[in-house]
Write a protein that holds these residues in place. Structure first.
Motif, PDB file in Angstrom:
ATOM      1  N   THR A  31      39.664  34.732  42.145  1.00  0.00           N
ATOM      2  CA  THR A  31      38.266  35.147  42.094  1.00  0.00           C
ATOM      3  C   THR A  31      37.442  33.986  41.565  1.00  0.00           C
ATOM      4  OG1 THR A  31      38.945  37.425  41.596  1.00  0.00           O
ATOM      5  CG2 THR A  31      36.650  36.851  41.148  1.00  0.00           C
ATOM      6  N   ASN A  84      31.042  37.755  42.524  1.00  0.00           N
ATOM      7  CA  ASN A  84      32.394  37.223  42.605  1.00  0.00           C
ATOM      8  C   ASN A  84      32.865  37.224  44.051  1.00  0.00           C
ATOM      9  OD1 ASN A  84      32.970  36.769  39.826  1.00  0.00           O
ATOM     10  ND2 ASN A  84      33.149  38.974  39.563  1.00  0.00           N
ATOM     11  N   LYS A 108      36.326  36.962  46.214  1.00  0.00           N
ATOM     12  CA  LYS A 108      37.768  37.094  46.047  1.00  0.00           C
ATOM     13  C   LYS A 108      38.475  36.577  47.280  1.00  0.00           C
ATOM     14  CE  LYS A 108      37.273  40.897  42.911  1.00  0.00           C
ATOM     15  NZ  LYS A 108      37.736  42.143  42.423  1.00  0.00           N
TER      16      LYS A 108
END
Length: 185
Positions: A26, A34, A36
């Protein structure tokens, strides 16, 4: 059914099962969200010593071109020379150098993480999730782990300044591991 066996019965060599394992990361993007991602192609082995966990070992070899964030354009940029330069550095590796029991189901493994030809120490905190025999007769163990790195320490320094201050990609990267491994006969 997951069971909690006597740890000494788990001593042996295991192969990481890529179909039931996730190696992910992340990164903070644009200072507000964020992003990922995960790696889809990797191999790994574990040697577990249930009597003396300090004698346990782990290794991972991750194919960098298998990087997947859900965005082909972003993945292409991450594979370029701005980031992982997968043409020149096709593999990221981890080789353990130390394992320790922290009590209960908690463990810590330290080792050498190599990215872009740079090798630095990495410590991963792990939780033992249990052991079980699957319907196909495989003896499995499971671990869940996490670590944080500063990508700049491995030469991953590309970035872009934002008009509002800050940068496009954080230096701090969170790593996560959900590992299922099968005991070798």
């Amino acid at each position: 059914m997951t069971t909690t066996p006597d740890l000494s019965t788990l001593t042996g060599d295991y192969t990481v099962d890529p179909a039931h394992t996730t190696i992910g990361f992340t990164a903070r993007h644009a200072m507000v969200t964020n992003v990922k991602g995960k790696f889809l192609d990797f191999t790994g082995t574990l040697h577990l010593d249930g009597t003396d966990p300090s004698r346990s070992t782990a290794s991972l070899d991750i194919t960098m071109d298998s990087l997947d964030t859900g965005s082909p354009d972003r993945d292409g940029h991450l594979k370029s020379s701005d980031f992982f330069n997968t043409g020149e550095y096709p593999t990221m590796t981890f080789r353990s150098t130390k394992a320790e029991s922290l009590g209960g189901d908690d463990y810590r493994i330290t080792g050498d993480l190599s990215i872009l030809g740079t090798t630095k120490p990495l410590t991963i905190d792990l939780e033992f999730n249990g052991a079980a025999k699957d319907p196909f007769g495989n003896e499995r163990v499971g671990f869940e782990g996490k670590a944080e790195i500063k990508r700049s320490e491995w030469g991953l320094t590309w970035n872009a300044a934002l008009e509002t201050g800050g940068v496009l990609v954080s230096d701090k990267i969170k790593l996560n591991f959900d590992i299922s491994a099968i005991r070798q006969a």
